[in-house]
Design an enzyme around this catalytic site. Structure first.
Site, PDB file in Angstrom:
ATOM      1  CG  ASP A   1      -4.494  -7.463  -3.084  1.00 12.88           C
ATOM      2  OD1 ASP A   1      -5.458  -8.235  -2.910  1.00 12.88           O
ATOM      3  OD2 ASP A   1      -4.577  -6.232  -2.888  1.00 12.88           O
TER       4      ASP A   1
ATOM      5  CG  ASN B   1      -8.278  -6.388  -4.415  1.00 13.03           C
ATOM      6  OD1 ASN B   1      -8.588  -6.046  -3.277  1.00 13.03           O
ATOM      7  ND2 ASN B   1      -7.429  -5.712  -5.159  1.00 13.03           N
TER       8      ASN B   1
ATOM      9  CG  ASN C   1      -2.034   1.062   1.101  1.00 13.26           C
ATOM     10  OD1 ASN C   1      -2.266   1.621   0.031  1.00 13.26           O
ATOM     11  ND2 ASN C   1      -2.695   1.348   2.205  1.00 13.26           N
TER      12      ASN C   1
ATOM     13  CG  HIS D   1      -3.031  -5.967   1.858  1.00 14.69           C
ATOM     14  ND1 HIS D   1      -3.676  -6.983   1.183  1.00 14.69           N
ATOM     15  CD2 HIS D   1      -3.584  -4.817   1.377  1.00 14.69           C
ATOM     16  CE1 HIS D   1      -4.566  -6.486   0.355  1.00 14.69           C
ATOM     17  NE2 HIS D   1      -4.528  -5.164   0.451  1.00 14.69           N
TER      18      HIS D   1
END
Length: 254
Positions: A148, A150, A9, A245
């Site tokens: 990731d 999602n 991030n 995360h």
């Protein structure tokens, strides 16, 4: 081989929170990053080199401060593939792959569909990447697609499956896509070793979600069947707090 995958991030923000010190302690051979939100010229590359990652492969989005993936390694990769050759995907910097001997490792950042205008794009990405990966595993039978996704695959992978059943990340269509991914010959490495509930890799910053462990398991190390036979450990490292995360770790037998 020890492999870390981590949606940071924002790589610069994560480095400011002690990411490099943590990585030095973990001592992984390969680090796959997602959502770097930076071009490499914006990052202190020498600091990364100093902790042992002399080889840094970046694939950033055209738009600065957005998306982006990277692979850092202690040994040079035999081959690096930036993107997958599909312009609408590659412009967002969502896939990079590096080969180390017979083992091929991809860092993937699958789009979020939480904004309604992006949900159609997420489904388009999902369709295209699955076709691509089905072909790729024919050339690279020992393939690890980590990152990731999602998506929470099963009810066990989300803290409140009932209330979230109509929320992107746990939609029936998204979950079915992961079923198709598994049917295509990929194994969820974490679930090879751990079948317990309440195992998550992402928590909202709202409502003290992480402290309450109200999370989602969005990050996966999906391995081809051939490679899964060489995996001796796959865990969630939920004590790392450099992002919303947490990282996952996959270890391969020598």
């Amino acid at each position: 081989m020890k492999i870390i995958s981590y949606n940071v991030n924002g790589i610069r923000a994560a480095m400011n929170k002690g990411l490099l010190d943590w990585l030095q302690q973990v001592d992984a051979d390969v680090v796959c990053l997602q959502e770097t939100k930076a071009h490499k010229e914006q990052v202190d590359l020498e600091a990364i080199t100093q902790i042992g990652y002399e080889h840094q492969y970046w694939f950033s989005a055209e738009k600065k401060g957005y998306s982006g993936v990277a692979i850092w390694s202690k040994q040079a990769a035999d081959c690096v593939e930036e993107g997958i050759g599909i312009p609408h995907i590659d412009s967002e910097g969502r896939n990079i792959r590096a080969d180390f001997g017979a083992v091929s490792v991809m860092s993937m950042y699958l789009p979020s569909g939480t904004n309604i205008d992006r949900l159609d794009y997420k489904f388009a990405y999902m369709d295209d990447i699955l076709v691509y990966l089905k072909e790729l595993q024919k050339k690279h039978p020992e393939l690890l697609v980590c990152g990731d996704y999602n998506i929470c695959h099963k009810a066990i992978d989300i803290h409140d499956p009932v209330r979230n059943k109509k929320v992107s990340g746990f939609l029936p269509e998204e979950r079915a896509w992961l079923d198709d991914f598994v049917a295509a010959g990929f194994v969820d490495s974490f679930r090879m070793f751990n079948t317990e509930a309440d195992q998550y890799t992402w928590w909202s910053y709202r409502a003290n979600s992480r402290a309450k462990n109200k999370g989602w398991r969005l990050d996966y190390g999906m391995a081809t069947t051939a490679l899964s036979a060489k995996i001796e450990r796959s865990v969630i490292l939920n004590q790392a707090v450099h992002s919303d995360h947490c990282p996952i770790l996959i270890e391969l037998k020598k």
